[in-house]
Design an enzyme around this catalytic site. Structure first.
Site, short mmCIF file in Angstrom:
data_model
loop_
_atom_site.label_atom_id
_atom_site.label_comp_id
_atom_site.label_asym_id
_atom_site.label_seq_id
_atom_site.Cartn_x
_atom_site.Cartn_y
_atom_site.Cartn_z
N ARG A 80 36.47 -16.17 50.59
CA ARG A 80 36.50 -15.23 51.38
C ARG A 80 35.99 -14.77 52.50
NH1 ARG A 80 32.22 -11.48 46.96
NH2 ARG A 80 33.54 -12.17 45.33
N HIS A 126 44.40 -7.85 46.59
CA HIS A 126 42.92 -8.09 46.97
C HIS A 126 41.55 -7.51 46.13
CE1 HIS A 126 40.51 -9.73 49.82
NE2 HIS A 126 38.84 -8.48 49.76
N TYR A 170 41.82 9.80 55.84
CA TYR A 170 41.78 10.67 57.63
C TYR A 170 42.93 10.06 58.46
CZ TYR A 170 38.27 14.82 55.99
OH TYR A 170 37.91 14.81 55.20
#
Length: 733
Positions: A80, A126, A170
């Site tokens: 990570r 993931h 968007y």
């Protein structure tokens, strides 16, 4: 079962001990009977025929917790938080780019919704939160976060204000040209290893075949368990130049490497104040780089307007709106003086912060105050920590070790890619050779095929009669009739020659390491020609990084007044404006009985007052440190400003602006001793002072003056006698 185990662990813990504290043997022996009873109780509660619930394994609590915690810590570190030095990416960034590659979001294609990319990345590679994946994708598209963005974003991807990006439904994205050419170009040619994803349904690359040291190009920030990384971004062209030096000589001198890569290059620009901090980071892996905003003073261009400090570039990581709010708060709290108005005139063209200056304030002083008290000047704490290779623990890197680690990885990628290409080339050449054999006796080949009962029989007959392999026989069986023409035969001959030349090149490349290094150099030079950009962070002087008190004081004309009893004060020269003839004058000080003004010197606030005591000791007192007082004030005792004793008094004060080697300090004692000393000897005076002249018992320094070797000295006695001689007649001491 899990509930009973939890109760067992909790009951074993002493009331006031930490979970990570190691219990003593005495405490363990004391709770042993309770362990036995609780274990028996749990075993009684477990059904006899239940095998899915497992068995109870006796273990030592602190060892189990230490092992489990270390496993968790390494998972966070490797999976990570910390990047890999080979491609400079964390797993989430690597998986995002590979997902976009799988979706064929190439630079020359259309944009695709970010929600699609995030969804595919979550579902295939993931298995974490969608917000973390989208945040990582957004950062790779921000030109103010990365020196070389890897994602081409379309829509609102945030700003330096900082405004957050729009929702993923968007915004749209695709791969940036640099990512496609420098990160994913060789992904299908066997240059890197692949591994199964979290559920074994897909495969993903362990690392991307990067052609540039992305760890240093774009930097990285991450906090793991027990360690962290904070790598600054750098200029692409400078990194390529440094790599070329290492390709020519792995043991190149540090000075040459630092000359090619002098300091980080931040995407928001600014000024890097000196290279000392960068050198520390490059040589040890840790260092602090001072970054200053780029600002200038704009004069008033119209009547009634004020001068203004205009900021056009901010230090890396400084949010513009947060900075403006802090400056406004400090102005309102009177912690920043001299600012009349604050305006944000930033636009799509760049940052522009306008700070109007009050008419009675010095813009340079205001700007120095901003550097000292606000984030317009910050420090970037570099920490080059990264994972070095698969299965290895993170390491503290230097500039050389980071570049060499990438170079070794790139050599491995080139060799693996070359071996893969060589295998494909030899396989194709083998097939072409078989087709050429068939072309030489096409009638016999056709007759053999027609005489066979089925495809397997035709394949076996071709292999037996013409000495062909199974692959060659299958290629002949798949031939179309149009391939039987003479033109097609010529093309096969040409293809065979091309394949033979390619095979020879690949074999030579794998046989000689120098050819691999030359190929890496060519690829780096090509990427530099395509994607290199000028340095954004200007290199400044480290001497300007420390903003001292003198930088926060306007350089104005003033008067220094000293009284007989040792009072001193500073007054602006404007207090004594020109007067007409016959006026009564103005009071310069309010003297008490027995006191009188003995010296008045004109200087600037940036001058140094050289104070010489009657004991022959010289002290340095910056003029701006003399408290400014009114005309009617007595001032302060010089003993409060200088470390002199009560038995010591100041004989004279001399304003010094520069310690020119042509100037001298002329000293005269009560017993008539005279001495000339170069003024440069007093340039560095410690806080305790510097002995200017050694005096005999009952002697004292009575006068000091500045002169040059060409000056004449005129001395007058108390009896009215005068003596004149050249200053050069006095020996230097």
């Amino acid at each position: 079962m899990a509930r009973h185990l939890a109760l067992l662990v909790i009951s074993l813990l002493p009331p006031s001990r930490s979970l990570l504290a190691r219990p003593s043997l005495g405490r363990l022996s004391a709770v042993a009977p309770r362990v036995a009873r609780l274990t028996a109780q749990i075993e009684d509660d477990v059904p006899a025929d239940s095998t899915a619930m497992g068995t109870i394994v006796p273990t030592v609590l602190h060892r189990e917790m230490a092992d489990s915690y270390m496993a968790y810590a390494m998972s966070v570190i490797m999976s990570r938080a910390l990047p890999d030095v080979r491609d400079g990416l964390k797993p989430v960034h690597r998986r995002i780019l590979y997902t976009m590659h799988q979706l064929n979001l190439q630079p020359d294609g259309p944009h695709r919704k970010c929600a699609r990319v995030v969804g595919d990345c979550l579902g295939k590679y993931h298995p974490h939160g969608d917000s973390s994946v989208y945040d990582a994708l957004v950062r790779m598209a921000q030109d103010f976060s990365l020196r070389a963005p890897l994602v081409d974003g379309h829509g609102n991807f945030g700003s330096i204000d900082p405004d957050p990006a729009a929702a993923m439904r968007y915004t749209e994205c695709k791969l940036a040209p640099l990512a496609a050419e420098a990160m994913l170009a060789d992904i299908t040619e066997g240059s890197v290893d692949f591994t199964d994803n979290f559920d074994g349904s897909e495969t993903e690359p362990v690392v991307l075949p990067a052609r540039l040291p992305m760890l240093l190009l774009n930097g990285a920030t991450g906090i793991a368990v027990g360690m962290a990384t904070n790598c600054p971004p750098h200029n692409l062209g400078e990194l390529v130049d440094g790599m070329q030096l290492l390709l020519a000589d792995r043991d190149v001198a540090e000075s040459e490497l630092y000359r090619a890569i002098p300091a980080p290059d931040f995407p928001t620009g600014g000024i890097v104040m000196g290279t000392a901090g960068a050198r520390d980071m490059y040589s040890t892996g840790r260092g602090s780089v001072v970054i200053r905003a780029r600002a200038h003073v704009e004069p008033a261009m119209r009547r009634g307007a004020r001068e203004a400090v205009v900021v056009t570039e901010l230090p890396y990581g400084v949010a513009k709106n947060t900075l403006l709010e802090r400056i406004a708060a400090m102005v309102n709290e009177k912690k920043l003086e001299g600012i009349a108005d604050i305006r944000d005139e930033s636009s799509m063209e760049g940052v522009r912060i306008v700070l109007e200056i009050k008419r009675d304030s010095d813009p340079s002083v205001v700007l120095n105050n901003l550097y000292k008290r606000t984030p317009l000047q910050t420090s970037f704490a570099g920490n080059l920590m990264a994972v070095v290779g698969a299965g290895r623990l993170p390491e503290q890197l230097t500039l050389r070790s980071a570049l060499l680690a990438f170079l070794d990885f790139r050599i491995e990628c080139i060799e693996r890619r070359s071996r893969g290409r060589l295998t494909k080339t030899e396989a194709r050449l083998h097939v072409v050779d078989g087709l050429l054999v068939a072309q030489q006796d096409m009638d016999g080949v056709v007759a053999t095929i027609r005489a066979a009962d089925d495809t397997a029989g035709a394949r076996a007959a071709l292999m037996s009669k013409f000495g062909l392999s199974q692959e060659q026989s299958d290629a002949i069986l798949q031939l179309q009739l149009r391939r039987l023409t003479a033109l097609e035969r010529a093309s096969l001959v040409e293809e065979a020659e091309t394949l033979q030349a390619r095979r020879a090149d690949l074999q030579g490349l794998l046989a000689e390491r120098s050819k691999v290094l030359a190929l890496i150099g060519e690829e780096l030079a090509e990427l530099k020609s395509k994607f290199d950009t000028p340095r954004r962070s200007q290199l400044g002087s480290a001497d300007d990084a420390d903003v001292e008190d003198i930088d926060l004081t306007a350089n104005e004309q003033c008067i220094i007044i000293r009284s007989l009893k040792g009072y001193v004060k500073r007054m602006p020269l404007a207090e004594f404006e020109a007067q007409n003839r016959g006026t009564r004058g103005k009071a310069g000080a309010n003297m008490r009985d027995g006191d009188a003004i003995v010296q008045m010197e004109q200087c600037t606030t940036h001058d140094t007052m050289l104070c010489l005591s009657d004991a022959g000791v010289a002290y340095a007192l910056p003029a701006y440190k003399v408290p400014e007082s009114s005309r009617t004030s007595r001032g302060v005792l010089v003993h409060q400003l200088l470390p002199i004793t009560n038995q010591e008094a100041i004989a004279t004060m001399l304003p010094v602006r520069s310690y020119s080697p042509e100037r001298y300090l002329l000293l005269l004692t009560r017993d008539g001793w005279i001495k000339k000393t170069p003024l440069a000897a007093f340039e560095r005076i410690t806080a305790r002072g510097l002995i200017a002249v050694s005096l005999s018992e009952n002697d004292a320094l009575v006068r000091a003056s500045l002169c040059e070797a060409s000056d004449d000295v005129l001395m007058c006695s108390t009896l009215g006698l005068a003596m004149r001689f050249q200053a050069s007649a006095t020996d230097d001491h």
